[in-house]
Scaffold this motif. Structure first.
Motif, PDB file in Angstrom:
ATOM      1  N   GLN A  60       0.762  -1.424  -0.023  1.00 11.29           N
ATOM      2  CA  GLN A  60       0.151   0.081   0.047  1.00 11.29           C
ATOM      3  C   GLN A  60       0.841   1.287   0.117  1.00 11.29           C
ATOM      4  O   GLN A  60       0.305   2.331  -0.478  1.00 11.29           O
ATOM      5  N   LEU A  61       1.781   1.180   0.467  1.00  6.63           N
ATOM      6  CA  LEU A  61       2.744   2.381   0.870  1.00  6.63           C
ATOM      7  C   LEU A  61       3.939   2.442  -0.176  1.00  6.63           C
ATOM      8  O   LEU A  61       4.483   3.524  -0.278  1.00  6.63           O
ATOM      9  N   ARG A  62       4.298   1.478  -0.829  1.00  4.30           N
ATOM     10  CA  ARG A  62       5.493   1.452  -1.807  1.00  4.30           C
ATOM     11  C   ARG A  62       5.198   0.956  -3.311  1.00  4.30           C
ATOM     12  O   ARG A  62       5.320   1.710  -4.238  1.00  4.30           O
ATOM     13  N   LEU A  63       4.517  -0.150  -3.441  1.00  3.76           N
ATOM     14  CA  LEU A  63       4.350  -0.902  -4.591  1.00  3.76           C
ATOM     15  C   LEU A  63       3.127  -0.215  -5.746  1.00  3.76           C
ATOM     16  O   LEU A  63       3.320   0.314  -6.528  1.00  3.76           O
ATOM     17  N   LEU A  64       1.993  -0.029  -4.634  1.00  3.15           N
ATOM     18  CA  LEU A  64       1.056   0.567  -5.542  1.00  3.15           C
ATOM     19  C   LEU A  64       1.054   2.224  -5.948  1.00  3.15           C
ATOM     20  O   LEU A  64       0.793   2.474  -6.954  1.00  3.15           O
TER      21      LEU A  64
END
Length: 209
Positions: A165-169
């Motif tokens: 949620q905080l890096r990939l997306l």
């Protein structure tokens, strides 16, 4: 005065012919340039920007599906099991999760940087560096739940969810926006209103002449 008109008429005709010749050359040159520009933009839109935008969209969807799939499986694994009942299998969810990550990696490899954007490079680096961490944290949570260590599994699940949620997306969303902006730019170039206006002005002047 009687001789002035005959002598002036050929000069006027020659001047008009020269003007029409110049306008014809300008029209031809501009037409060739416009065709080349629009053809290049249309080709880029059809063979590069459009497909890259689609790949970026599918990259985001694959990562989002992986996160939803494995998170739902973890939530199921964290539920208490009644005496005498077997824990539900998470095999299908884990297989789908791995398939989503493989698809995401393939879509990421197909992308190209539109215009050498540093934001694109940073987003790709975030996903390339983040996916191994994400997979490792998911595997840790899977092992903890399989061993019945629910608190540790919950903790690992939270870390994995934060990875997504905080890096990939967010990085995948940035890639899609950049690729979509390239599509918009190519579309605008292929259907430029400015080109139409210039062509109309040249044609109007030639018609008057």
């Amino acid at each position: 005065a009687a001789m002035a008109a005959p002598q002036g008429t050929p000069a006027t005709i020659q001047a008009l012919i020269a003007l029409l010749l110049i306008l014809s050359l300008a029209w031809g040159g501009f037409g060739a340039w416009a065709v080349a520009q629009h053809s290049s933009a249309a080709s880029s839109l059809a063979h590069a920007d459009g497909p890259y935008s689609s790949d970026a969209q599918h990259l985001y969807l694959a990562l989002a599906d992986a996160d939803v799939t494995i998170t739902s499986s973890f939530l199921q694994d964290s539920q208490p099991i009644a005496a005498g009942q077997m824990a539900p299998s998470s095999l299908a969810a884990r297989q789908r999760f791995r398939s989503d990550l493989i698809s995401a990696a393939a879509y990421l490899a197909d992308l190209r940087n539109p215009g050498g954007s540093p934001q694109f490079t940073a987003a790709v680096a975030a996903i390339t560096g983040g996916m191994p961490d994400y997979y490792r944290d998911v595997q840790t949570a899977t092992v903890e739940y399989a061993q019945g260590v629910t608190p540790a599994g919950d903790s690992a699940m939270e870390v994995a969810s934060e990875d997504a949620q905080l890096r990939l997306l967010p990085a995948a969303r940035e890639l899609y926006l950049l690729e979509n902006n390239a599509v918009t730019a190519s579309s605008s170039q292929a259907t430029s209103l400015t080109t139409v206006i210039i062509a109309f002005v040249i044609a109007f002047v030639a018609a008057i002449a």
